[in-house]
Design a protein around this motif. Structure first.
Motif, mmCIF file in Angstrom:
data_model
loop_
_atom_site.group_PDB
_atom_site.id
_atom_site.type_symbol
_atom_site.label_atom_id
_atom_site.label_comp_id
_atom_site.label_asym_id
_atom_site.label_seq_id
_atom_site.Cartn_x
_atom_site.Cartn_y
_atom_site.Cartn_z
ATOM 1 N N LYS A 107 -4.031 10.137 0.888
ATOM 2 C CA LYS A 107 -5.283 10.013 0.123
ATOM 3 C C LYS A 107 -5.235 8.823 -0.830
ATOM 4 O O LYS A 107 -6.200 8.062 -0.948
ATOM 5 C CB LYS A 107 -5.556 11.308 -0.650
ATOM 6 N N ARG A 108 -4.103 8.655 -1.536
ATOM 7 C CA ARG A 108 -3.986 7.513 -2.452
ATOM 8 C C ARG A 108 -4.021 6.187 -1.669
ATOM 9 O O ARG A 108 -4.568 5.197 -2.143
ATOM 10 C CB ARG A 108 -2.704 7.617 -3.278
ATOM 11 N N ARG A 109 -3.433 6.194 -0.499
ATOM 12 C CA ARG A 109 -3.414 4.975 0.314
ATOM 13 C C ARG A 109 -4.842 4.551 0.673
ATOM 14 O O ARG A 109 -5.192 3.373 0.591
ATOM 15 C CB ARG A 109 -2.598 5.214 1.589
ATOM 16 N N VAL A 110 -5.647 5.513 1.068
ATOM 17 C CA VAL A 110 -7.041 5.224 1.419
ATOM 18 C C VAL A 110 -7.779 4.643 0.221
ATOM 19 O O VAL A 110 -8.587 3.708 0.357
ATOM 20 C CB VAL A 110 -7.749 6.499 1.932
ATOM 21 N N GLN A 111 -7.509 5.178 -0.968
ATOM 22 C CA GLN A 111 -8.168 4.678 -2.176
ATOM 23 C C GLN A 111 -7.857 3.205 -2.408
ATOM 24 O O GLN A 111 -8.750 2.412 -2.727
ATOM 25 C CB GLN A 111 -7.732 5.510 -3.388
ATOM 26 N N PHE A 112 -6.596 2.815 -2.246
ATOM 27 C CA PHE A 112 -6.234 1.409 -2.453
ATOM 28 C C PHE A 112 -6.688 0.530 -1.289
ATOM 29 O O PHE A 112 -7.065 -0.627 -1.499
ATOM 30 C CB PHE A 112 -4.720 1.277 -2.668
ATOM 31 N N GLU A 113 -6.677 1.066 -0.083
ATOM 32 C CA GLU A 113 -7.153 0.298 1.080
ATOM 33 C C GLU A 113 -8.614 -0.095 0.913
ATOM 34 O O GLU A 113 -9.036 -1.148 1.399
ATOM 35 C CB GLU A 113 -6.993 1.121 2.355
ATOM 36 N N SER A 114 -9.366 0.730 0.223
ATOM 37 C CA SER A 114 -10.793 0.470 0.036
ATOM 38 C C SER A 114 -11.061 -0.540 -1.073
ATOM 39 O O SER A 114 -12.223 -0.891 -1.324
ATOM 40 C CB SER A 114 -11.526 1.779 -0.279
ATOM 41 N N LEU A 143 0.823 -1.207 0.000
ATOM 42 C CA LEU A 143 0.000 0.000 0.000
ATOM 43 C C LEU A 143 0.859 1.259 0.000
ATOM 44 O O LEU A 143 0.542 2.234 -0.685
ATOM 45 C CB LEU A 143 -0.928 0.000 1.222
ATOM 46 N N ASP A 144 1.959 1.245 0.743
ATOM 47 C CA ASP A 144 2.848 2.408 0.760
ATOM 48 C C ASP A 144 3.455 2.665 -0.613
ATOM 49 O O ASP A 144 3.569 3.817 -1.049
ATOM 50 C CB ASP A 144 3.966 2.199 1.788
ATOM 51 N N ASN A 145 3.861 1.607 -1.300
ATOM 52 C CA ASN A 145 4.423 1.762 -2.646
ATOM 53 C C ASN A 145 3.389 2.325 -3.612
ATOM 54 O O ASN A 145 3.706 3.189 -4.443
ATOM 55 C CB ASN A 145 4.941 0.418 -3.155
ATOM 56 N N LEU A 146 2.171 1.846 -3.513
ATOM 57 C CA LEU A 146 1.110 2.346 -4.378
ATOM 58 C C LEU A 146 0.763 3.790 -4.018
ATOM 59 O O LEU A 146 0.494 4.614 -4.892
ATOM 60 C CB LEU A 146 -0.136 1.456 -4.248
ATOM 61 N N ALA A 147 0.794 4.094 -2.729
ATOM 62 C CA ALA A 147 0.389 5.415 -2.268
ATOM 63 C C ALA A 147 1.335 6.518 -2.732
ATOM 64 O O ALA A 147 0.906 7.655 -2.965
ATOM 65 C CB ALA A 147 0.290 5.423 -0.741
ATOM 66 N N VAL A 148 2.620 6.209 -2.867
ATOM 67 C CA VAL A 148 3.562 7.261 -3.287
ATOM 68 C C VAL A 148 3.472 7.551 -4.777
ATOM 69 O O VAL A 148 4.069 8.517 -5.256
ATOM 70 C CB VAL A 148 5.022 6.905 -2.922
ATOM 71 N N GLY A 149 2.729 6.710 -5.519
ATOM 72 C CA GLY A 149 2.510 7.014 -6.932
ATOM 73 C C GLY A 149 2.985 5.982 -7.919
ATOM 74 O O GLY A 149 2.994 6.238 -9.125
ATOM 75 N N LEU A 150 3.364 4.793 -7.449
ATOM 76 C CA LEU A 150 3.725 3.733 -8.394
ATOM 77 C C LEU A 150 2.446 3.198 -9.046
ATOM 78 O O LEU A 150 1.467 2.887 -8.368
ATOM 79 C CB LEU A 150 4.479 2.612 -7.690
ATOM 80 N N ASN A 151 2.478 3.091 -10.362
ATOM 81 C CA ASN A 151 1.307 2.712 -11.145
ATOM 82 C C ASN A 151 1.271 1.194 -11.324
ATOM 83 O O ASN A 151 2.132 0.626 -12.001
ATOM 84 C CB ASN A 151 1.358 3.396 -12.512
ATOM 85 N N PRO A 152 0.284 0.511 -10.743
ATOM 86 C CA PRO A 152 0.231 -0.951 -10.844
ATOM 87 C C PRO A 152 0.001 -1.464 -12.263
ATOM 88 O O PRO A 152 0.197 -2.651 -12.539
ATOM 89 C CB PRO A 152 -0.939 -1.330 -9.925
ATOM 90 N N ASP A 153 -0.400 -0.584 -13.169
ATOM 91 C CA ASP A 153 -0.547 -0.992 -14.574
ATOM 92 C C ASP A 153 0.820 -1.164 -15.238
ATOM 93 O O ASP A 153 0.947 -1.878 -16.233
ATOM 94 C CB ASP A 153 -1.360 0.043 -15.357
#
Length: 335
Positions: free
Chosen positions: A291-298, A66-76
């Motif tokens: 904010k990005r972290r919350v989006q992925f947590e959900s 989640l931290d990696n995604l939250a800082v802006g790494l694009n999972p695509d």
């Protein structure tokens, strides 16, 4: 396209030191390199306190992702995988360990530092000594070109290139050497003034800390021990508060930061005023990350899908590397 492999131990959430040491470079380079991020859960078992607490490692793997995604790494575009889900890495590590002497493993300065910092004494496992070889295998499994790391991880990259040269010398040109890329802040000091921010010393500000937590930690920060009164001239160099302002302030903050530096050096500003400003700067930096972290947590289903697909892709690449290594070593009995 060239490749990046880097990653994080799954022993807790990531902090500001991780960001300036490696995460920032991952985000900047993700469109230029095919990027693989390893959640190094097996590495985490190398530390005695986690051996009997696998639930901590399991939970931390999710937090690190989640931290990696939250800082802006694009999972695509970025491939994430748990180390334990790619058995080819273990096999490759076993093979490569045959090329490294026990004494060489013990000379690794990062290993020595870990033993000292964590007060391990002689209470460490064989796996602890071998985990740099596991990191070598992580990197070589996908034939990476570049590894964004903190300064403390450079000895592992040196070992990786030693192994590559030795393997190629003995078995023919099969593996390729890698380069490291250290972050703009080589080692971020802890809020207690320790030379390194780290989870184990409880001196970290985490990327997921709430605004109130950040402010509380900043207000407790170590500053200049020689400055007894607010009117005393203070030192900027080596002062964690100003180190953090330089690291996380924006261009818009520069004028205010410079003003505080000048006033601090002549005893015209209180620590508390500068700390309040630092808390504001850090929370401005962390707000979009939270904010990005919350989006992925959900979206737990999406997070699980990211890991599953990443594991499948990594295994396919690791299998190719392992086949090439075995072929070079004449271990391809069934071809």
């Amino acid at each position: 396209m060239k490749r990046i492999l880097t990653g994080d131990n799954t022993t807790g959430k990531l902090h500001l030191g991780h960001y300036v040491g490696s995460l920032e470079n991952r985000v900047k380079l993700q469109d230029e390199y095919e990027t693989f991020i390893v959640l190094a859960d097996m590495h985490s078992f190398a530390y005695p306190k986690y051996v009997e607490n696998p639930e901590v490692i399991n939970a931390s793997a999710k937090e690190v992702l989640l931290d990696n995604l939250a800082v802006g790494l694009n999972p695509d575009n970025v491939t994430f995988f748990p180390e334990s889900a790619v058995p080819e890495i273990y096999e490759l590590a076993t093979i490569l360990s045959m090329l490294v002497t026990h004494n060489r493993a013990l000379r690794n300065p990062t290993i020595k530092e870990e033993i000292k910092d964590k007060n391990l004494g002689d209470n460490y496992s064989l796996g602890f000594i071998n985990f740099p070889l596991l990191q070598v295998a992580d990197i070589l499994s996908v034939q990476a070109d570049l590894v964004p790391v903190g300064e403390d991880q450079l000895p592992h990259l040196e070992l990786t290139n030693e192994v590559v040269r030795r393997f190629n010398q003995v078995y023919g040109n099969t593996l390729k050497e890698i380069e490291g890329k250290v972050g703009r802040v080589k080692r971020l000091v802890g809020i207690d003034g320790n030379v390194k921010m780290t989870k184990s010393l409880n001196n970290a500000i985490y990327l997921s800390d709430f605004a109130q937590e950040v402010e509380k930690k900043v207000m407790s920060m170590y500053t200049d021990p020689t400055r007894i009164h607010p009117t005393d001239p203070g030192h900027i160099e080596g002062n964690p508060v100003f180190i953090y302002l330089d690291a996380f302030g924006t261009e818009e903050d520069n004028a205010q930061i410079n003003e505080y530096k000048n006033r601090y050096m002549i005893g015209k500003v209180r620590d508390i005023e500068v700390k309040k400003y630092l808390a504001q700067v850090l929370n401005n930096f962390l707000d979009p990350i939270r904010k990005r972290r919350v989006q992925f947590e959900s979206q737990p289903g999406l997070v699980k899908k990211i890991l599953k697909e990443g594991t499948q892709k990594t295994r396919a690449e690791a299998q190719k590397t392992l086949e090439e290594v075995k072929k070079a070593m004449k271990l391809n009995y069934f071809e």
